[in-house]
Design a protein around this motif. Sequence first.
Motif, PDB file in Angstrom:
ATOM      1  N   HIS A  99     -11.544   5.626   6.280  1.00  0.00           N
ATOM      2  CA  HIS A  99     -12.803   5.908   5.434  1.00  0.00           C
ATOM      3  C   HIS A  99     -12.678   7.200   4.593  1.00  0.00           C
ATOM      4  N   LEU A 125      -6.985   2.832  -3.280  1.00  0.00           N
ATOM      5  CA  LEU A 125      -7.712   2.227  -2.152  1.00  0.00           C
ATOM      6  C   LEU A 125      -6.917   0.855  -1.595  1.00  0.00           C
ATOM      7  N   ARG A 150      -9.543  -0.939   3.403  1.00  0.00           N
ATOM      8  CA  ARG A 150     -10.287   0.520   3.485  1.00  0.00           C
ATOM      9  C   ARG A 150     -11.432   0.563   2.728  1.00  0.00           C
ATOM     10  N   GLU A 151     -12.172   1.504   2.858  1.00  0.00           N
ATOM     11  CA  GLU A 151     -13.623   1.920   2.402  1.00  0.00           C
ATOM     12  C   GLU A 151     -13.467   3.102   1.775  1.00  0.00           C
ATOM     13  N   GLU A 193     -16.449   5.890   0.412  1.00  0.00           N
ATOM     14  CA  GLU A 193     -17.885   6.306   0.344  1.00  0.00           C
ATOM     15  C   GLU A 193     -18.212   7.280  -0.605  1.00  0.00           C
ATOM     16  N   PHE A 251     -14.320  -5.885  -5.936  1.00  0.00           N
ATOM     17  CA  PHE A 251     -14.596  -4.777  -4.942  1.00  0.00           C
ATOM     18  C   PHE A 251     -15.768  -5.098  -4.430  1.00  0.00           C
ATOM     19  N   HIS A 264     -19.384  -3.625  -2.797  1.00  0.00           N
ATOM     20  CA  HIS A 264     -20.283  -2.471  -2.807  1.00  0.00           C
ATOM     21  C   HIS A 264     -21.575  -2.751  -2.354  1.00  0.00           C
ATOM     22  N   GLU A 265     -21.967  -1.621  -1.789  1.00  0.00           N
ATOM     23  CA  GLU A 265     -23.360  -1.713  -1.132  1.00  0.00           C
ATOM     24  C   GLU A 265     -23.775  -0.121  -1.492  1.00  0.00           C
ATOM     25  N   LEU A 272     -21.118   2.543  -0.733  1.00  0.00           N
ATOM     26  CA  LEU A 272     -19.788   2.052  -0.092  1.00  0.00           C
ATOM     27  C   LEU A 272     -18.899   0.989  -0.665  1.00  0.00           C
ATOM     28  N   ILE A 273     -17.652   1.233  -1.119  1.00  0.00           N
ATOM     29  CA  ILE A 273     -16.864   0.426  -1.726  1.00  0.00           C
ATOM     30  C   ILE A 273     -15.764  -0.028  -0.901  1.00  0.00           C
ATOM     31  N   ARG A 274     -15.522  -1.362  -0.792  1.00  0.00           N
ATOM     32  CA  ARG A 274     -14.494  -2.124  -0.098  1.00  0.00           C
ATOM     33  C   ARG A 274     -13.611  -2.773  -1.012  1.00  0.00           C
ATOM     34  N   ARG A 275     -12.187  -2.750  -0.499  1.00  0.00           N
ATOM     35  CA  ARG A 275     -11.233  -3.824  -0.912  1.00  0.00           C
ATOM     36  C   ARG A 275     -11.271  -4.750  -0.007  1.00  0.00           C
TER      37      ARG A 275
END
Length: 264
Positions: free
Chosen positions: A193, A217, A221-222, A224, A243, A245-246, A258-261
Amino acid sequence: MITGEITVARLLDEHPELIEVLASHHPHFKQLRNRLLRRVMAPRVTVAQAARMAGVPAEELLTVLRRAVGESAPPPAASQPAAPQPPGEVGPPRALAGVPEASRVHLDVREDIGRGREPFARIMAAVKALAGDQVLALRVPFEPIPLYDVLGKRGFAHWTERRAADDWSVWFYRDSVPPVEPPVAPAAAAGGHTVLDVRGLEPPQPMLRVLEAIDRLGAGRELEVHHDRRPMFLYPQLDERGFAHETDEPEPGLVRILIRRGAA
Protein backbone atom coordinates in the motif's frame (compact mmCIF):
# COMPACT_ATOMS: atom_id res chain seq x y z
CA MET A 1 -9.35 38.54 -5.04
CA ILE A 2 -8.80 37.30 -8.60
CA THR A 3 -5.08 36.87 -9.20
CA GLY A 4 -2.94 35.80 -12.11
CA GLU A 5 -2.16 32.48 -10.39
CA ILE A 6 -5.76 31.24 -10.21
CA THR A 7 -6.61 28.66 -12.87
CA VAL A 8 -9.22 29.49 -15.46
CA ALA A 9 -11.20 26.43 -14.30
CA ARG A 10 -11.43 27.71 -10.73
CA LEU A 11 -12.21 31.23 -11.95
CA LEU A 12 -15.15 30.01 -14.05
CA ASP A 13 -16.36 27.64 -11.32
CA GLU A 14 -16.64 30.61 -8.97
CA HIS A 15 -17.81 33.13 -11.59
CA PRO A 16 -19.39 31.33 -14.58
CA GLU A 17 -20.62 34.65 -15.95
CA LEU A 18 -17.01 35.56 -16.75
CA ILE A 19 -17.04 33.27 -19.80
CA GLU A 20 -18.86 36.01 -21.72
CA VAL A 21 -16.68 38.73 -20.20
CA LEU A 22 -13.58 36.93 -21.45
CA ALA A 23 -15.11 36.18 -24.86
CA SER A 24 -16.04 39.84 -25.30
CA HIS A 25 -12.62 41.07 -24.22
CA HIS A 26 -10.57 39.15 -26.80
CA PRO A 27 -11.45 36.77 -29.69
CA HIS A 28 -9.01 34.16 -28.34
CA PHE A 29 -11.27 33.57 -25.35
CA LYS A 30 -14.34 32.78 -27.48
CA GLN A 31 -13.21 29.14 -27.50
CA LEU A 32 -14.12 29.02 -23.79
CA ARG A 33 -17.75 28.96 -24.92
CA ASN A 34 -17.05 25.44 -26.22
CA ARG A 35 -17.73 23.21 -23.23
CA LEU A 36 -15.51 20.36 -24.42
CA LEU A 37 -12.58 22.61 -25.24
CA ARG A 38 -13.05 24.45 -21.95
CA ARG A 39 -12.89 21.15 -20.08
CA VAL A 40 -9.43 20.44 -21.50
CA MET A 41 -7.93 23.93 -21.36
CA ALA A 42 -9.29 25.54 -18.20
CA PRO A 43 -7.79 23.26 -15.51
CA ARG A 44 -4.30 23.58 -17.01
CA VAL A 45 -4.04 27.34 -17.57
CA THR A 46 -3.76 30.19 -15.08
CA VAL A 47 -5.25 33.61 -15.77
CA ALA A 48 -1.76 35.04 -16.32
CA GLN A 49 -0.95 32.27 -18.80
CA ALA A 50 -4.29 32.79 -20.56
CA ALA A 51 -3.43 36.47 -21.00
CA ARG A 52 -0.09 35.55 -22.51
CA MET A 53 -1.72 33.05 -24.86
CA ALA A 54 -4.11 35.75 -26.06
CA GLY A 55 -1.35 38.35 -26.33
CA VAL A 56 -2.92 40.79 -23.87
CA PRO A 57 -1.28 42.33 -20.76
CA ALA A 58 -2.05 40.27 -17.67
CA GLU A 59 -2.85 43.33 -15.54
CA GLU A 60 -5.29 44.56 -18.17
CA LEU A 61 -7.13 41.23 -18.13
CA LEU A 62 -7.15 41.10 -14.34
CA THR A 63 -8.60 44.60 -14.18
CA VAL A 64 -11.43 43.61 -16.51
CA LEU A 65 -12.22 40.45 -14.52
CA ARG A 66 -12.08 42.17 -11.15
CA ARG A 67 -14.31 44.99 -12.33
CA ALA A 68 -16.86 42.47 -13.67
CA VAL A 69 -17.22 40.77 -10.28
CA GLY A 70 -17.08 43.98 -8.25
CA GLU A 71 -13.62 43.59 -6.80
CA SER A 72 -11.54 46.67 -6.17
CA ALA A 73 -8.11 46.84 -7.73
CA PRO A 74 -5.15 46.21 -5.39
CA PRO A 75 -2.78 49.09 -4.66
CA PRO A 76 -0.22 49.55 -7.43
CA ALA A 77 3.04 47.72 -6.83
CA ALA A 78 6.34 49.52 -7.02
CA SER A 79 7.46 49.57 -10.61
CA GLN A 80 10.39 47.37 -11.53
CA PRO A 81 12.67 47.93 -14.49
CA ALA A 82 11.78 45.64 -17.34
CA ALA A 83 14.16 42.76 -17.87
CA PRO A 84 16.01 42.96 -21.15
CA GLN A 85 14.49 40.68 -23.78
CA PRO A 86 16.74 38.43 -25.81
CA PRO A 87 16.68 39.02 -29.55
CA GLY A 88 14.13 36.83 -31.29
CA GLU A 89 15.31 33.95 -33.43
CA VAL A 90 14.28 33.67 -37.05
CA GLY A 91 13.51 30.05 -37.84
CA PRO A 92 14.27 27.06 -35.63
CA PRO A 93 17.30 27.08 -33.34
CA ARG A 94 20.47 25.35 -34.47
CA ALA A 95 19.76 22.43 -32.12
CA LEU A 96 16.70 21.59 -34.24
CA ALA A 97 17.92 22.55 -37.70
CA GLY A 98 20.14 19.51 -38.07
CA VAL A 99 17.70 16.90 -36.74
CA PRO A 100 16.86 14.39 -39.53
CA GLU A 101 13.26 13.48 -40.26
CA ALA A 102 13.84 9.98 -38.91
CA SER A 103 14.53 11.47 -35.46
CA ARG A 104 11.39 13.63 -35.41
CA VAL A 105 8.42 12.17 -33.55
CA HIS A 106 5.18 13.85 -34.65
CA LEU A 107 2.16 13.97 -32.37
CA ASP A 108 -1.05 15.78 -33.35
CA VAL A 109 -3.56 16.22 -30.50
CA ARG A 110 -5.82 18.78 -32.17
CA GLU A 111 -8.58 16.23 -32.73
CA ASP A 112 -8.34 14.98 -29.12
CA ILE A 113 -8.76 18.51 -27.76
CA GLY A 114 -11.53 19.33 -30.24
CA ARG A 115 -13.48 16.33 -28.94
CA GLY A 116 -12.84 17.19 -25.30
CA ARG A 117 -10.39 14.36 -24.69
CA GLU A 118 -7.49 14.92 -22.29
CA PRO A 119 -4.25 14.78 -24.34
CA PHE A 120 -1.79 15.11 -21.48
CA ALA A 121 -1.21 11.38 -20.98
CA ARG A 122 -0.54 10.86 -24.71
CA ILE A 123 1.96 13.71 -24.72
CA MET A 124 3.81 12.45 -21.66
CA ALA A 125 3.88 8.90 -23.05
CA ALA A 126 5.45 10.23 -26.26
CA VAL A 127 8.02 12.21 -24.27
CA LYS A 128 8.87 9.18 -22.14
CA ALA A 129 9.43 7.06 -25.27
CA LEU A 130 11.82 9.54 -26.94
CA ALA A 131 15.28 8.20 -27.66
CA GLY A 132 18.26 10.37 -26.82
CA ASP A 133 18.56 11.77 -30.35
CA GLN A 134 14.82 12.28 -30.96
CA VAL A 135 12.68 15.42 -30.71
CA LEU A 136 8.93 15.75 -30.29
CA ALA A 137 6.95 17.82 -32.80
CA LEU A 138 3.64 18.57 -31.11
CA ARG A 139 0.64 19.98 -33.02
CA VAL A 140 -1.99 21.72 -30.88
CA PRO A 141 -4.84 24.23 -31.36
CA PHE A 142 -3.41 26.73 -28.85
CA GLU A 143 -0.03 27.52 -27.34
CA PRO A 144 0.52 24.93 -24.55
CA ILE A 145 2.24 27.30 -22.12
CA PRO A 146 1.82 25.09 -18.98
CA LEU A 147 3.62 22.28 -20.82
CA TYR A 148 6.77 24.39 -21.18
CA ASP A 149 7.38 24.32 -17.43
CA VAL A 150 6.52 20.62 -17.06
CA LEU A 151 8.93 19.50 -19.79
CA GLY A 152 11.49 22.18 -18.94
CA LYS A 153 11.97 20.47 -15.58
CA ARG A 154 12.80 17.31 -17.53
CA GLY A 155 15.54 19.01 -19.50
CA PHE A 156 13.56 19.92 -22.64
CA ALA A 157 13.78 23.25 -24.42
CA HIS A 158 11.08 24.26 -26.89
CA TRP A 159 10.60 26.19 -30.10
CA THR A 160 7.11 27.38 -31.01
CA GLU A 161 5.66 28.16 -34.41
CA ARG A 162 2.19 29.68 -34.84
CA ARG A 163 0.66 28.50 -38.11
CA ALA A 164 -2.79 30.00 -37.50
CA ALA A 165 -4.86 31.24 -34.57
CA ASP A 166 -5.92 27.66 -33.81
CA ASP A 167 -2.91 25.77 -35.15
CA TRP A 168 0.44 25.67 -33.34
CA SER A 169 3.54 23.51 -33.76
CA VAL A 170 5.80 23.15 -30.74
CA TRP A 171 9.13 21.34 -30.91
CA PHE A 172 10.53 19.88 -27.70
CA TYR A 173 14.18 18.92 -27.70
CA ARG A 174 16.79 18.07 -25.09
CA ASP A 175 18.81 21.12 -24.21
CA SER A 176 20.21 20.08 -20.84
CA VAL A 177 20.52 17.19 -18.43
CA PRO A 178 17.19 16.90 -16.58
CA PRO A 179 17.41 17.79 -12.89
CA VAL A 180 17.19 15.06 -10.30
CA GLU A 181 13.62 15.09 -9.03
CA PRO A 182 12.51 13.95 -5.59
CA PRO A 183 10.73 10.60 -5.40
CA VAL A 184 7.17 10.77 -6.67
CA ALA A 185 5.71 8.97 -3.68
CA PRO A 186 6.62 8.40 -0.05
CA ALA A 187 7.82 4.98 1.05
CA ALA A 188 5.17 2.29 0.66
CA ALA A 189 3.66 0.87 3.79
CA ALA A 190 3.55 -2.85 4.47
CA GLY A 191 1.21 -4.93 2.38
CA GLY A 192 1.86 -3.20 -0.94
CA HIS A 193 0.00 0.00 0.00
CA THR A 194 1.53 3.33 -1.13
CA VAL A 195 0.28 6.83 -0.25
CA LEU A 196 0.78 9.74 -2.66
CA ASP A 197 -0.22 13.24 -1.51
CA VAL A 198 -0.69 15.70 -4.40
CA ARG A 199 -2.62 18.36 -2.49
CA GLY A 200 -1.47 21.91 -3.14
CA LEU A 201 0.24 21.11 -6.44
CA GLU A 202 -0.61 23.19 -9.50
CA PRO A 203 -2.06 21.40 -12.54
CA PRO A 204 -0.88 19.36 -14.33
CA GLN A 205 1.47 18.11 -11.59
CA PRO A 206 -1.15 16.02 -9.70
CA MET A 207 -2.06 14.00 -12.79
CA LEU A 208 1.56 13.69 -13.87
CA ARG A 209 2.64 12.33 -10.49
CA VAL A 210 -0.25 9.85 -10.29
CA LEU A 211 0.41 8.53 -13.81
CA GLU A 212 4.11 8.12 -13.00
CA ALA A 213 3.22 6.30 -9.78
CA ILE A 214 0.82 3.82 -11.40
CA ASP A 215 3.44 2.99 -14.04
CA ARG A 216 5.42 1.46 -11.18
CA LEU A 217 2.46 -0.14 -9.45
CA GLY A 218 2.81 -3.92 -9.42
CA ALA A 219 0.02 -6.47 -9.76
CA GLY A 220 -2.14 -6.68 -6.65
CA ARG A 221 -0.69 -3.47 -5.18
CA GLU A 222 -2.66 -0.38 -4.18
CA LEU A 223 -2.00 3.35 -4.52
CA GLU A 224 -3.81 5.77 -2.19
CA VAL A 225 -3.90 9.31 -3.61
CA HIS A 226 -4.72 12.31 -1.44
CA HIS A 227 -6.13 15.15 -3.55
CA ASP A 228 -7.76 18.56 -3.10
CA ARG A 229 -10.64 17.68 -5.41
CA ARG A 230 -12.08 14.86 -7.50
CA PRO A 231 -9.70 14.52 -10.48
CA MET A 232 -12.25 14.18 -13.26
CA PHE A 233 -9.59 14.05 -16.01
CA LEU A 234 -7.70 11.25 -14.25
CA TYR A 235 -10.56 8.75 -14.11
CA PRO A 236 -10.74 8.09 -17.90
CA GLN A 237 -6.96 7.54 -17.93
CA LEU A 238 -7.28 4.93 -15.19
CA ASP A 239 -10.17 3.21 -16.96
CA GLU A 240 -8.24 3.01 -20.23
CA ARG A 241 -5.28 1.41 -18.43
CA GLY A 242 -7.46 -1.17 -16.67
CA PHE A 243 -7.08 0.17 -13.12
CA ALA A 244 -9.89 -0.14 -10.58
CA HIS A 245 -10.46 3.00 -8.52
CA GLU A 246 -12.68 4.24 -5.70
CA THR A 247 -13.09 7.79 -4.41
CA ASP A 248 -14.34 9.07 -1.08
CA GLU A 249 -14.04 12.25 1.01
CA PRO A 250 -13.24 11.17 4.57
CA GLU A 251 -12.82 14.74 5.83
CA PRO A 252 -13.12 18.33 4.54
CA GLY A 253 -10.28 19.21 2.17
CA LEU A 254 -9.32 15.60 1.52
CA VAL A 255 -10.39 13.57 -1.50
CA ARG A 256 -9.00 10.03 -1.31
CA ILE A 257 -8.65 7.86 -4.41
CA LEU A 258 -7.74 4.19 -4.04
CA ILE A 259 -6.21 2.78 -7.23
CA ARG A 260 -5.53 -0.93 -7.76
CA ARG A 261 -3.91 -2.87 -10.57
CA GLY A 262 -5.58 -6.19 -11.25
CA ALA A 263 -3.66 -9.40 -10.85
CA ALA A 264 -1.67 -10.40 -13.92
